[in-house]
Design an enzyme around this catalytic site. Structure first.
Site, PDB file in Angstrom:
ATOM      1  N   LYS A 120       0.875  -1.175   0.000  1.00  0.00           N
ATOM      2  CA  LYS A 120       0.000   0.000   0.000  1.00  0.00           C
ATOM      3  C   LYS A 120       0.910   1.222   0.000  1.00  0.00           C
ATOM      4  O   LYS A 120       2.061   1.145   0.449  1.00  0.00           O
ATOM      5  CB  LYS A 120      -0.858  -0.015   1.278  1.00  0.00           C
ATOM      6  CG  LYS A 120      -2.102   0.815   1.202  1.00  0.00           C
ATOM      7  CD  LYS A 120      -3.297   0.046   0.694  1.00  0.00           C
ATOM      8  CE  LYS A 120      -4.514   0.952   0.556  1.00  0.00           C
ATOM      9  NZ  LYS A 120      -5.694   0.248   0.083  1.00  0.00           N
ATOM     10  N   GLY A 127     -25.610   2.676   2.539  1.00  0.00           N
ATOM     11  CA  GLY A 127     -24.736   3.293   1.541  1.00  0.00           C
ATOM     12  C   GLY A 127     -25.002   2.687   0.175  1.00  0.00           C
ATOM     13  O   GLY A 127     -24.656   1.526  -0.067  1.00  0.00           O
ATOM     14  N   VAL A 128     -25.656   3.464  -0.701  1.00  0.00           N
ATOM     15  CA  VAL A 128     -25.943   2.937  -2.040  1.00  0.00           C
ATOM     16  C   VAL A 128     -25.132   3.713  -3.071  1.00  0.00           C
ATOM     17  O   VAL A 128     -25.646   4.254  -4.028  1.00  0.00           O
ATOM     18  CB  VAL A 128     -27.462   2.905  -2.351  1.00  0.00           C
ATOM     19  CG1 VAL A 128     -28.103   1.710  -1.694  1.00  0.00           C
ATOM     20  CG2 VAL A 128     -28.175   4.182  -1.913  1.00  0.00           C
ATOM     21  N   GLY A 129     -23.815   3.748  -2.817  1.00  0.00           N
ATOM     22  CA  GLY A 129     -22.876   4.358  -3.765  1.00  0.00           C
ATOM     23  C   GLY A 129     -22.526   3.341  -4.840  1.00  0.00           C
ATOM     24  O   GLY A 129     -23.370   2.551  -5.267  1.00  0.00           O
ATOM     25  N   HIS A 130     -21.264   3.338  -5.251  1.00  0.00           N
ATOM     26  CA  HIS A 130     -20.836   2.468  -6.362  1.00  0.00           C
ATOM     27  C   HIS A 130     -21.190   1.004  -6.119  1.00  0.00           C
ATOM     28  O   HIS A 130     -21.861   0.378  -6.927  1.00  0.00           O
ATOM     29  CB  HIS A 130     -19.328   2.599  -6.577  1.00  0.00           C
ATOM     30  CG  HIS A 130     -18.943   3.903  -7.206  1.00  0.00           C
ATOM     31  ND1 HIS A 130     -18.530   4.984  -6.481  1.00  0.00           N
ATOM     32  CD2 HIS A 130     -18.972   4.297  -8.491  1.00  0.00           C
ATOM     33  CE1 HIS A 130     -18.294   5.992  -7.300  1.00  0.00           C
ATOM     34  NE2 HIS A 130     -18.561   5.596  -8.524  1.00  0.00           N
ATOM     35  N   VAL A 131     -20.728   0.460  -4.997  1.00  0.00           N
ATOM     36  CA  VAL A 131     -20.960  -0.974  -4.741  1.00  0.00           C
ATOM     37  C   VAL A 131     -22.410  -1.208  -4.304  1.00  0.00           C
ATOM     38  O   VAL A 131     -23.076  -2.124  -4.798  1.00  0.00           O
ATOM     39  CB  VAL A 131     -19.990  -1.511  -3.653  1.00  0.00           C
ATOM     40  CG1 VAL A 131     -20.234  -2.991  -3.408  1.00  0.00           C
ATOM     41  CG2 VAL A 131     -18.550  -1.277  -4.052  1.00  0.00           C
TER      42      VAL A 131
HETATM   43  P1  NAD Z   1     -18.971   5.123  -2.549  1.00  0.00           P
HETATM   44  O1  NAD Z   1     -18.334   6.324  -1.962  1.00  0.00           O
HETATM   45  O2  NAD Z   1     -19.303   5.108  -3.996  1.00  0.00           O
HETATM   46  O3  NAD Z   1     -20.332   4.773  -1.765  1.00  0.00           O
HETATM   47  C1  NAD Z   1     -20.471   4.929  -0.391  1.00  0.00           C
HETATM   48  C2  NAD Z   1     -21.875   5.482  -0.172  1.00  0.00           C
HETATM   49  O4  NAD Z   1     -22.114   5.503   1.238  1.00  0.00           O
HETATM   50  C3  NAD Z   1     -22.044   6.904  -0.692  1.00  0.00           C
HETATM   51  O5  NAD Z   1     -23.213   6.985  -1.498  1.00  0.00           O
HETATM   52  C4  NAD Z   1     -22.203   7.737   0.591  1.00  0.00           C
HETATM   53  O6  NAD Z   1     -23.044   8.850   0.430  1.00  0.00           O
HETATM   54  C5  NAD Z   1     -22.797   6.715   1.538  1.00  0.00           C
HETATM   55  N1  NAD Z   1     -22.610   7.007   2.949  1.00  0.00           N
HETATM   56  C6  NAD Z   1     -21.576   7.592   3.580  1.00  0.00           C
HETATM   57  N2  NAD Z   1     -21.812   7.668   4.898  1.00  0.00           N
HETATM   58  C7  NAD Z   1     -23.013   7.090   5.115  1.00  0.00           C
HETATM   59  C8  NAD Z   1     -23.791   6.852   6.269  1.00  0.00           C
HETATM   60  N3  NAD Z   1     -23.382   7.219   7.483  1.00  0.00           N
HETATM   61  N4  NAD Z   1     -24.974   6.216   6.124  1.00  0.00           N
HETATM   62  C9  NAD Z   1     -25.424   5.835   4.906  1.00  0.00           C
HETATM   63  N5  NAD Z   1     -24.719   6.059   3.772  1.00  0.00           N
HETATM   64  C10 NAD Z   1     -23.532   6.673   3.876  1.00  0.00           C
HETATM   65  O7  NAD Z   1     -18.012   3.897  -2.168  1.00  0.00           O
HETATM   66  P2  NAD Z   1     -18.010   2.460  -2.805  1.00  0.00           P
HETATM   67  O8  NAD Z   1     -16.951   2.380  -3.840  1.00  0.00           O
HETATM   68  O9  NAD Z   1     -19.384   2.032  -3.104  1.00  0.00           O
HETATM   69  O10 NAD Z   1     -17.458   1.612  -1.561  1.00  0.00           O
HETATM   70  C11 NAD Z   1     -18.291   1.324  -0.447  1.00  0.00           C
HETATM   71  C12 NAD Z   1     -17.459   0.648   0.626  1.00  0.00           C
HETATM   72  O11 NAD Z   1     -16.903  -0.550   0.126  1.00  0.00           O
HETATM   73  C13 NAD Z   1     -16.257   1.475   1.117  1.00  0.00           C
HETATM   74  O12 NAD Z   1     -16.058   1.218   2.481  1.00  0.00           O
HETATM   75  C14 NAD Z   1     -15.094   0.915   0.316  1.00  0.00           C
HETATM   76  O13 NAD Z   1     -13.870   1.075   0.989  1.00  0.00           O
HETATM   77  C15 NAD Z   1     -15.481  -0.550   0.233  1.00  0.00           C
HETATM   78  N6  NAD Z   1     -14.933  -1.247  -0.936  1.00  0.00           N
HETATM   79  C16 NAD Z   1     -15.226  -0.818  -2.188  1.00  0.00           C
HETATM   80  C17 NAD Z   1     -14.712  -1.512  -3.280  1.00  0.00           C
HETATM   81  C18 NAD Z   1     -15.040  -1.090  -4.698  1.00  0.00           C
HETATM   82  O14 NAD Z   1     -14.836  -1.883  -5.627  1.00  0.00           O
HETATM   83  N7  NAD Z   1     -15.551   0.097  -4.911  1.00  0.00           N
HETATM   84  C19 NAD Z   1     -13.896  -2.645  -3.099  1.00  0.00           C
HETATM   85  C20 NAD Z   1     -13.624  -3.058  -1.791  1.00  0.00           C
HETATM   86  C21 NAD Z   1     -14.145  -2.356  -0.711  1.00  0.00           C
END
Ligand code: NAD
Length: 364
Positions: free
Chosen positions: A93, A190-194
């Site tokens: 990292k 959290g309904v972001g990317h994943v």
């Molecule tokens: P992202 O930032 O696209 O989505 C996170 C979502 O959570 C956002 O929409 C944000 O507004 C919401 N959020 C933040 N605080 C919140 C709360 N208190 N309550 C409800 N919603 C809240 O991130 P992502 O890429 O979807 O990743 C989500 C998690 O998965 C992160 O912890 C990331 O480290 C982990 N992760 C992601 C990946 C990947 O491929 N993207 C891979 C491994 C781990």
């Protein structure tokens, strides 16, 4: 001391080498460039299973000790994640100390690329918090040891979500006797990317989905697309649910939330879900909740990176992500048989794989 419990070591009182010895790191590179203002630390925890791979994080650390602590912990975590995912990759990292909104430019990242390149492939970098695909493109002007570039393996989120979905099904198989999620009440925090992709899988299976997010637009978009119940961020722990899927921040499984949570499975994408691995890993088990260890269930992202390193197809990455079902199933099964928390079993499996390949001291 527990294999992963190095919390008793006070980094402020320990020179870097003794800290490396305690956590089993191979190499730390401190990078400084006056002209661009770059200050970075690259940490290689292990190359036993292959070149170390892990993202670069850019963050306003309060001081160097905080940055060092973070990179040591994160790179070690990557060793475990890569090992349990049966990838021939080690753990590494990098952290860049600074404000990602103000300090970024091409020269800055080209310089960082030079440092990465000086390691001749022992460390492969990727995006992490505070870093964009554009930044990684600049890094790639100086080194080929970088993944996640625009036009390559692409957004890892759909692959991560598939793995999380598979992991949830494996937990359901053990907890409910069937891996069908039809009618199961599932809260996705959290309904972001994943999270959004995960909701897509759950909706297809007929789960009763509850979603929360801190952004109203995100909630509106997802709830228009899929049949869901919207819950406020503060209320999500109180609802009547079968499965809690944290897909936002870490440390949401803690003393306070465990008082409220009524679920029997915790399985989601977020990193570091247990506030304190030892305390809360044990507490969830004692409450009869199955916890899918985060680094095992969310390994789709690193699987995606691996496919880019080895020029493997997207189909390969998707199939490999589906194997997370079996990985999680085995962890939970072994946890039940040995009466040990799932996080501990995951650590043991990851360590066993490395020990079978070479000698590494995880216990000091
Ligand atoms: P992202 O930032 O696209 O989505 C996170 C979502 O959570 C956002 O929409 C944000 O507004 C919401 N959020 C933040 N605080 C919140 C709360 N208190 N309550 C409800 N919603 C809240 O991130 P992502 O890429 O979807 O990743 C989500 C998690 O998965 C992160 O912890 C990331 O480290 C982990 N992760 C992601 C990946 C990947 O491929 N993207 C891979 C491994 C781990």
């Amino acid at each position: 001391m527990d294999a992963k419990d190095f919390s008793q070591i006070n980094i402020a009182e320990n020179p870097v080498l003794s800290q490396m010895l305690a956590m089993g790191h191979e190499q730390i590179v401190f990078c400084n460039d006056e002209e661009t203002g770059l200050k970075a630390i690259i940490s290689i925890h292990s190359t036993i299973l292959g070149p170390s791979l892990g993202g670069t994080r850019m963050w306003m650390y309060d001081n160097e000790i905080e940055a060092l602590n973070d990179v040591l912990r994160l790179s070690r975590g990557m060793t475990y994640k890569n090992s349990i995912s049966n990838l021939n990759l080690g753990g590494g990292k990098a952290v860049i100390i600074g404000d990602s909104r103000k300090m970024k430019n091409r020269a800055f990242f080209k310089k960082f690329g030079e440092f990465v390149n000086s390691l001749s492939g022992k460390y492969i970098t990727a995006e992490d918090v505070g870093i964009s695909p554009q930044d990684m493109s600049w890094v790639s002007e100086e080194t080929k040891y970088v993944v996640g570039l625009p036009g390559k393996s692409g957004d890892p989120s759909p692959i991560t979500a598939l793995g999380v979905y598979m992991g949830i099904k494996a937990c359901a198989k053990i907890q409910f006797g069937s891996d069908s999620l039809n009618g199961k009440k599932i809260a996705v925090q959290g309904v972001g990317h994943v999270g959004e992709y995960l909701v897509g899988h759950l909706a297809k299976e007929g789960a009763e989905i509850y979603i929360s997010d801190i952004y109203q637009e995100t909630l509106t978009r997802v709830s228009k697309k899929y049949k869901t119940h919207v819950v406020s961020p503060d209320d999500i722990y109180d609802i009547d649910m079968d499965i809690y899927a944290p897909c936002a921040l870490g440390a949401t499984v803690n003393d306070e939330t465990l008082e409220k949570l009524k679920c029997s499975i915790i399985a989601g994408a977020a990193n570091n879900q247990l506030k304190n691995e030892i305390i809360h890993g044990k507490a969830v088990m004692e409450k009869g909740i199955i916890y899918a260890p985060d680094y095992a269930i969310n390994a789709g992202g690193v699987i995606n990176c691996f496919s880019e390193v080895h020029e493997l197809s997207r189909e390969w990455a998707l199939t490999k992500s589906e194997e997370i079902y079996q990985t999680i199933f085995n962890i939970v099964n072994r946890s039940k048989n040995e009466n040990l928390p799932t996080y501990k079993i995951a650590n043991m499996i990851a360590e066993e794989r490395i020990k079978n390949v070479g000698i590494i001291n995880f216990t000091k």
